[in-house]
Design a protein around this motif. Structure first.
Motif, PDB file in Angstrom:
ATOM      1  N   ILE A  89       0.855  -1.204   0.000  1.00  8.86           N
ATOM      2  CA  ILE A  89       0.000   0.000   0.000  1.00  8.86           C
ATOM      3  C   ILE A  89       0.881   1.242   0.000  1.00  8.86           C
ATOM      4  O   ILE A  89       1.873   1.301   0.734  1.00  8.86           O
ATOM      5  N   GLU A  90       0.539   2.219  -0.833  1.00  5.28           N
ATOM      6  CA  GLU A  90       1.176   3.532  -0.754  1.00  5.28           C
ATOM      7  C   GLU A  90       0.251   4.419   0.060  1.00  5.28           C
ATOM      8  O   GLU A  90      -0.945   4.503  -0.240  1.00  5.28           O
ATOM      9  N   PHE A  91       0.788   5.033   1.090  1.00  5.99           N
ATOM     10  CA  PHE A  91      -0.005   5.937   1.938  1.00  5.99           C
ATOM     11  C   PHE A  91       0.306   7.355   1.494  1.00  5.99           C
ATOM     12  O   PHE A  91       1.450   7.804   1.583  1.00  5.99           O
ATOM     13  N   VAL A  93      -0.497  11.446   1.725  1.00  2.00           N
ATOM     14  CA  VAL A  93      -1.114  12.528   2.495  1.00  2.00           C
ATOM     15  C   VAL A  93      -1.089  13.781   1.643  1.00  2.00           C
ATOM     16  O   VAL A  93      -0.060  14.106   1.047  1.00  2.00           O
ATOM     17  N   ARG A  94      -2.223  14.486   1.608  1.00  2.00           N
ATOM     18  CA  ARG A  94      -2.299  15.723   0.839  1.00  2.00           C
ATOM     19  C   ARG A  94      -2.713  16.887   1.738  1.00  2.00           C
ATOM     20  O   ARG A  94      -3.693  16.766   2.479  1.00  2.00           O
ATOM     21  N   ASN A  95      -1.955  17.960   1.655  1.00  2.00           N
ATOM     22  CA  ASN A  95      -2.303  19.185   2.385  1.00  2.00           C
ATOM     23  C   ASN A  95      -2.874  20.242   1.441  1.00  2.00           C
ATOM     24  O   ASN A  95      -3.648  21.096   1.846  1.00  2.00           O
ATOM     25  N   GLY A  99      -1.667  17.471  -8.613  1.00  2.00           N
ATOM     26  CA  GLY A  99      -1.416  16.125  -9.108  1.00  2.00           C
ATOM     27  C   GLY A  99      -2.681  15.350  -9.412  1.00  2.00           C
ATOM     28  O   GLY A  99      -3.628  15.885 -10.004  1.00  2.00           O
ATOM     29  N   SER A 100      -2.699  14.084  -9.005  1.00  3.34           N
ATOM     30  CA  SER A 100      -3.809  13.221  -9.394  1.00  3.34           C
ATOM     31  C   SER A 100      -5.113  13.615  -8.695  1.00  3.34           C
ATOM     32  O   SER A 100      -6.190  13.280  -9.184  1.00  3.34           O
ATOM     33  N   LEU A 101      -5.039  14.316  -7.580  1.00  2.00           N
ATOM     34  CA  LEU A 101      -6.285  14.753  -6.923  1.00  2.00           C
ATOM     35  C   LEU A 101      -6.997  15.789  -7.795  1.00  2.00           C
ATOM     36  O   LEU A 101      -8.218  15.742  -7.993  1.00  2.00           O
ATOM     37  N   ASP A 202      11.746  12.888  -4.418  1.00  2.00           N
ATOM     38  CA  ASP A 202      11.088  11.941  -5.330  1.00  2.00           C
ATOM     39  C   ASP A 202       9.687  11.580  -4.836  1.00  2.00           C
ATOM     40  O   ASP A 202       8.842  11.198  -5.640  1.00  2.00           O
ATOM     41  N   THR A 203       9.481  11.641  -3.545  1.00  2.00           N
ATOM     42  CA  THR A 203       8.233  11.117  -2.968  1.00  2.00           C
ATOM     43  C   THR A 203       7.374  12.192  -2.298  1.00  2.00           C
ATOM     44  O   THR A 203       6.385  11.871  -1.645  1.00  2.00           O
ATOM     45  N   CYS A 204       7.806  13.447  -2.431  1.00  2.00           N
ATOM     46  CA  CYS A 204       7.037  14.555  -1.827  1.00  2.00           C
ATOM     47  C   CYS A 204       6.788  15.613  -2.897  1.00  2.00           C
ATOM     48  O   CYS A 204       7.525  15.683  -3.878  1.00  2.00           O
ATOM     49  N   ARG A 205       5.812  16.470  -2.676  1.00  2.00           N
ATOM     50  CA  ARG A 205       5.730  17.706  -3.455  1.00  2.00           C
ATOM     51  C   ARG A 205       6.112  18.846  -2.522  1.00  2.00           C
ATOM     52  O   ARG A 205       5.517  18.994  -1.444  1.00  2.00           O
ATOM     53  N   LEU A 206       7.103  19.600  -2.951  1.00  3.80           N
ATOM     54  CA  LEU A 206       7.696  20.636  -2.107  1.00  3.80           C
ATOM     55  C   LEU A 206       7.706  21.946  -2.884  1.00  3.80           C
ATOM     56  O   LEU A 206       8.306  22.012  -3.962  1.00  3.80           O
TER      57      LEU A 206
HETATM   58  P1  TMP Z   1      -0.159  12.014  -7.189  1.00  3.94           P
HETATM   59  O1  TMP Z   1      -0.764  13.378  -7.095  1.00  3.94           O
HETATM   60  O2  TMP Z   1       0.509  11.744  -8.508  1.00  3.94           O
HETATM   61  O3  TMP Z   1      -1.149  10.939  -6.819  1.00  3.94           O
HETATM   62  O4  TMP Z   1       1.009  11.926  -6.109  1.00  3.94           O
HETATM   63  C1  TMP Z   1       0.778  12.154  -4.742  1.00  3.94           C
HETATM   64  C2  TMP Z   1       2.100  12.134  -3.982  1.00  3.94           C
HETATM   65  O5  TMP Z   1       2.680  10.835  -3.982  1.00  3.94           O
HETATM   66  C3  TMP Z   1       3.176  13.031  -4.590  1.00  3.94           C
HETATM   67  O6  TMP Z   1       3.913  13.629  -3.522  1.00  3.94           O
HETATM   68  C4  TMP Z   1       4.084  12.127  -5.349  1.00  3.94           C
HETATM   69  C5  TMP Z   1       3.977  10.842  -4.588  1.00  3.94           C
HETATM   70  N1  TMP Z   1       4.063   9.669  -5.423  1.00  3.94           N
HETATM   71  C6  TMP Z   1       5.109   8.773  -5.268  1.00  3.94           C
HETATM   72  O7  TMP Z   1       5.980   8.967  -4.421  1.00  3.94           O
HETATM   73  N2  TMP Z   1       5.135   7.664  -6.052  1.00  3.94           N
HETATM   74  C7  TMP Z   1       4.209   7.398  -6.990  1.00  3.94           C
HETATM   75  O8  TMP Z   1       4.285   6.362  -7.662  1.00  3.94           O
HETATM   76  C8  TMP Z   1       3.116   8.327  -7.139  1.00  3.94           C
HETATM   77  C9  TMP Z   1       2.054   8.089  -8.168  1.00  3.94           C
HETATM   78  C10 TMP Z   1       3.101   9.441  -6.340  1.00  3.94           C
END
Ligand code: TMP
Length: 263
Positions: A89-91, A93-95, A99-101, A202-206
């Motif tokens: 599972i990828e957890f 969190v959005r503040n 992106g995809s939201l 890579d895994t955050c939006r900053l």
């Molecule tokens: P998203 O808006 O593309 O769904 O991404 C939400 C957050 O998750 C964003 O900070 C990027 C991160 N993310 C990953 O780290 N790995 C991934 O495979 C995806 C799709 C998003």
């Protein structure tokens, strides 16, 4: 710690075994991918920066009482970590909406969410990591209700800590993705849940607080350029780049050799 056989290779990292069955080595590659591997490139120095930034963030979380898989950083590209059974599972969190939201639900880009929004995605490349609900997780046994409650609480706490850490360096934490796993605890002789994987640009939006400049992987996803400079800027603001390295707004476009302060 000697590196053994390769156990697993993902898009951005490789896991190697060690002599200790409970420990593995996590190697950070320079490969960048987006849109589930449709877009690929080598971004020189990215692995080194993510290794250092993730070590710094996970160590800080650990000091706040969050249990993580990190044992120690070994060198420029590698960390010794506890071997974990990763929840599929990828957890997220959005503040702030982006992106995809924004794409999926039409929530305008930049909308500040009244409270953090927690989302789950099923980790499965073939299916494109689809969005799932808590019911899917419970129905298919990807985590138990007790595990999920603990992880949800921990994830929101991590969001609070990270938001503060980034705000202190004039960066807004827009959203991020984390992963958890179960590791063997020798002392209690039980498995325990820990934060795993990495936390990095890579895994955050900053976004820079003042200019809203993106300091994360969106520079790669959206072809904005200056990817490595953005990651270096995050490291520099955290104070984990050498003093002589000064990436200001003025020299944002230049490439600066990567060196790190000795611990
Ligand atoms: P998203 O808006 O593309 O769904 O991404 C939400 C957050 O998750 C964003 O900070 C990027 C991160 N993310 C990953 O780290 N790995 C991934 O495979 C995806 C799709 C998003």
């Amino acid at each position: 710690m000697n590196k053994g056989n390769k156990l697993y290779e993902g898009k951005a990292k490789i896991i190697y075994e060690t002599k200790d069955k409970n420990l593995v080595i996590q190697h950070f590659k320079d490969d960048a991918t987006a849109f589930n591997n449709l877009k690929k490139a080598k971004v020189e120095g990215k692995g080194v920066l993510n290794n250092r930034i993730s070590e710094y963030i996970l160590s800080n979380l650990s000091q706040c009482g969050v249990k993580t898989h990190l044992v120690k950083r070994l060198n420029m590209r590698e960390q010794l970590i506890k071997k974990a059974e990763i929840f599929p599972i990828e957890f997220i969190v959005r503040n702030v909406s982006t992106g995809s939201l924004t794409k999926r639900l039409g929530i305008p880009e930049g909308t500040i969410l009244e409270k953090p929004l927690l989302e789950y995605c099923f980790k499965n490349d073939e299916l494109n990591d689809p969005l799932i609900s808590k019911e899917h997780i419970l129905t298919f046994g990807w985590a138990t209700e007790k595990e999920l409650n603990l992880i949800d609480k921990s994830t929101l706490r991590i969001n609070d800590i990270l938001t503060g850490m980034f705000r202190a360096i004039n960066i807004k934490l827009i959203d991020f993705k984390i992963e958890y796993g179960k590791v063997w605890n020798k002392d209690t002789e039980k498995k325990e849940i820990v934060l795993a994987d990495e936390i990095s640009p890579d895994t955050c939006r900053l976004w820079d607080v003042k200019t809203e400049k993106k300091l994360d992987k969106d520079r790669f996803r959206k072809d904005l350029g200056n990817i490595i400079q953005a990651y270096q800027e995050v490291a520099r603001r955290f104070g984990i780049m050498p003093e002589e390295t000064n990436i200001s707004e003025v020299n944002f476009g230049k490439t600066i050799p990567i060196k790190f302060k000795k611990k």
